[in-house]
Design a protein around this motif. Structure first.
Motif, mmCIF file in Angstrom:
data_model
loop_
_atom_site.group_PDB
_atom_site.id
_atom_site.type_symbol
_atom_site.label_atom_id
_atom_site.label_comp_id
_atom_site.label_asym_id
_atom_site.label_seq_id
_atom_site.Cartn_x
_atom_site.Cartn_y
_atom_site.Cartn_z
ATOM 1 N N VAL A 102 0.767 -1.280 0.085
ATOM 2 C CA VAL A 102 -0.097 0.145 0.087
ATOM 3 C C VAL A 102 0.862 1.440 -0.121
ATOM 4 C CG1 VAL A 102 -1.730 1.339 1.244
ATOM 5 C CG2 VAL A 102 -1.695 -1.123 1.289
ATOM 6 N N PRO A 103 0.848 1.988 -1.142
ATOM 7 C CA PRO A 103 1.821 3.272 -0.939
ATOM 8 C C PRO A 103 1.089 4.304 -0.286
ATOM 9 C CG PRO A 103 0.773 2.704 -3.259
ATOM 10 C CD PRO A 103 0.239 1.758 -2.471
ATOM 11 N N TRP A 104 1.734 4.972 0.704
ATOM 12 C CA TRP A 104 1.261 5.670 1.665
ATOM 13 C C TRP A 104 1.886 7.205 1.619
ATOM 14 C CZ3 TRP A 104 3.368 6.162 7.309
ATOM 15 C CH2 TRP A 104 2.553 6.831 7.984
ATOM 16 N N SER A 105 0.980 8.507 1.401
ATOM 17 C CA SER A 105 1.553 9.697 1.214
ATOM 18 C C SER A 105 1.811 10.083 3.056
ATOM 19 C CB SER A 105 0.652 10.547 0.415
ATOM 20 O OG SER A 105 1.075 11.937 0.531
ATOM 21 N N SER A 106 2.927 9.972 3.367
ATOM 22 C CA SER A 106 3.026 10.287 4.770
ATOM 23 C C SER A 106 3.322 11.716 4.705
ATOM 24 C CB SER A 106 4.172 9.663 5.316
ATOM 25 O OG SER A 106 4.763 10.031 6.654
ATOM 26 N N ALA A 107 3.164 12.481 6.188
ATOM 27 C CA ALA A 107 3.519 13.884 6.161
ATOM 28 C C ALA A 107 4.955 14.220 5.766
ATOM 29 C CB ALA A 107 3.360 14.142 7.859
ATOM 30 N N HIS A 167 8.593 2.573 14.274
ATOM 31 C CA HIS A 167 9.396 3.874 14.632
ATOM 32 C C HIS A 167 10.495 3.604 15.338
ATOM 33 C CE1 HIS A 167 9.547 7.527 16.682
ATOM 34 N NE2 HIS A 167 8.335 7.971 15.875
ATOM 35 N N GLU A 168 11.652 4.441 15.055
ATOM 36 C CA GLU A 168 13.036 4.051 15.573
ATOM 37 C C GLU A 168 13.236 4.450 17.016
ATOM 38 O OE1 GLU A 168 12.960 8.241 13.831
ATOM 39 O OE2 GLU A 168 12.123 6.177 13.320
ATOM 40 N N GLY A 221 1.996 13.102 15.158
ATOM 41 C CA GLY A 221 0.571 12.873 14.713
ATOM 42 C C GLY A 221 0.340 11.774 14.150
ATOM 43 N N GLU A 222 1.155 11.228 13.135
ATOM 44 C CA GLU A 222 0.685 10.016 12.624
ATOM 45 C C GLU A 222 1.102 8.852 13.768
ATOM 46 O OE1 GLU A 222 2.465 11.050 8.116
ATOM 47 O OE2 GLU A 222 3.867 10.393 9.758
ATOM 48 N N VAL A 223 2.030 8.852 14.335
ATOM 49 C CA VAL A 223 2.009 7.865 15.582
ATOM 50 C C VAL A 223 0.681 7.960 16.496
ATOM 51 C CG1 VAL A 223 3.280 7.135 17.716
ATOM 52 C CG2 VAL A 223 4.596 7.963 15.472
ATOM 53 N N ASP A 224 0.276 9.155 16.700
ATOM 54 C CA ASP A 224 -0.922 9.045 17.759
ATOM 55 C C ASP A 224 -1.964 8.379 17.141
ATOM 56 O OD1 ASP A 224 0.628 9.926 19.874
ATOM 57 O OD2 ASP A 224 -0.001 12.066 19.250
ATOM 58 N N ALA A 225 -2.434 9.078 15.754
ATOM 59 C CA ALA A 225 -3.448 8.557 14.884
ATOM 60 C C ALA A 225 -3.219 6.865 14.675
ATOM 61 C CB ALA A 225 -3.428 8.860 13.509
ATOM 62 N N LEU A 226 -2.139 6.304 14.355
ATOM 63 C CA LEU A 226 -1.852 4.808 14.223
ATOM 64 C C LEU A 226 -2.267 4.025 15.481
ATOM 65 C CD1 LEU A 226 0.884 4.826 11.657
ATOM 66 C CD2 LEU A 226 -1.585 4.570 11.219
ATOM 67 N N ARG A 227 -1.652 4.697 16.486
ATOM 68 C CA ARG A 227 -1.835 3.924 17.915
ATOM 69 C C ARG A 227 -3.293 4.029 18.464
ATOM 70 N NH1 ARG A 227 2.103 6.232 20.813
ATOM 71 N NH2 ARG A 227 3.640 4.460 20.819
ATOM 72 N N GLN A 228 -4.063 5.212 18.086
ATOM 73 C CA GLN A 228 -5.590 5.200 18.423
ATOM 74 C C GLN A 228 -6.195 4.324 17.703
ATOM 75 O OE1 GLN A 228 -6.486 9.456 18.407
ATOM 76 N NE2 GLN A 228 -4.988 10.004 19.674
ATOM 77 N N ALA A 229 -5.726 3.920 16.318
ATOM 78 C CA ALA A 229 -6.544 3.102 15.500
ATOM 79 C C ALA A 229 -6.342 1.638 15.888
ATOM 80 C CB ALA A 229 -6.131 3.398 14.164
ATOM 81 N N GLY A 230 -5.297 1.496 16.888
ATOM 82 C CA GLY A 230 -5.065 0.038 17.142
ATOM 83 C C GLY A 230 -3.751 -0.805 17.032
#
Length: 268
Positions: A102-107, A167-168, A221-230
């Motif tokens: 899945v290609p992802w447009s990351s921040a 995440h490093e 923000g991405e770490v928080d969003a992904l963690r909140q999603a499970g």
């Protein structure tokens, strides 16, 4: 290996078109040589070349195989990367057996897929996956999806059986994480529950999803969003890998821990 879809049903067929040209003019196959053909969705033919012309070859079928897709299904979300690092990642992910990319447009992705340029870039990823699948003799070829943003990615994370964002700076190592999760899921099922997010033991068709960030890594923000999603957040090890290799190493670790590499290979 060559692709024909659908596979011929008879005992003999002609491999023509681009695949036939490659077999006759590039690979220069000769009568009597073995050749393998797949439909890319689990079917394969073991053949012998019986005749060669300028841009096609005649093949006699000596055997047929049909293998089920590996379980659990493994998805890698690969952030867009500059240069050819994205395509290198796709090539190696295909070789190690990933089922979906899945290609992802990351921040922090420097590259942006927009308009016709984005469409061509995705096509390059798809071609790279196809060529790598042939080289590695895969009967099940991976799919390269459309580009997703972070909001769509978070929804995908929430829908799968098990997700890990690499995440490093994470404290928890990836090594052992999938094994422990499967054990906990199995224990929950044995106790009469369904396990985390359904659990692989409860859902044999479950999906494992790994998220790989770009060169600059995931932002907060991405770490928080992904963690909140499970998603769990984990590191690979003491060193920081390039985005083109991180997903490959993570996929290898997870497949080994979940037993995907213990059974027959994708070549049957």
């Amino acid at each position: 290996m060559f692709q024909v879809s659908p596979l011929p049903s008879g005992d003999a067929f002609t491999l023509d078109g681009p695949e036939g040209h490659h077999a006759a003019a590039v690979r220069r196959l000769r009568a009597g040589e073995p050749v393998d053909v797949t439909d890319g969705v689990g079917g394969g033919l073991e053949c012998i070349v019986v005749a060669v012309r300028r841009d096609e070859i005649d093949c006699a079928v000596r055997g047929r195989v049909r293998v089920p897709p590996p379980r659990p299904r493994l998805v890698v979300v690969q952030a867009l990367a500059k240069g050819d690092r994205g395509e290198r990642a796709v090539e190696m992910l295909t070789e190690v057996g990933v089922d979906e990319i899945v290609p992802w447009s990351s921040a922090r992705s420097v590259v942006r897929w927009e308009g016709e340029r984005g469409a061509r870039a995705r096509q390059r990823w798809a071609r790279t996956a196809a060529e790598a699948a042939k080289q590695s003799h895969r009967l099940h070829w991976p799919c390269v999806t459309e580009l997703v943003g972070t909001a769509e990615l978070a929804r995908r994370v929430a829908s799968v059986s098990f997700a890990v964002a690499l995440h490093e700076q994470a404290k928890e190592p990836l090594v052992g994480l999938a094994r422990r999760w499967r054990a906990e899921a199995g224990a929950a099922v044995d106790a009469g529950g369904v396990g985390p997010a359904g659990g692989l033991d409860a859902d044999p068709a479950g999906e494992i999803l790994l998220v790989v960030g770009p060169e600059g890594g995931l932002d907060d923000g991405e770490v928080d969003a992904l963690r909140q999603a499970g998603a769990a957040v984990a590191r690979l090890g003491p060193t920081v890998l390039r985005t083109s290799t991180a997903g490959v190493v993570a996929a290898a670790v997870v497949q080994a821990e979940l037993g995907r590499w213990d059974g027959p290979g994708d070549d049957g």
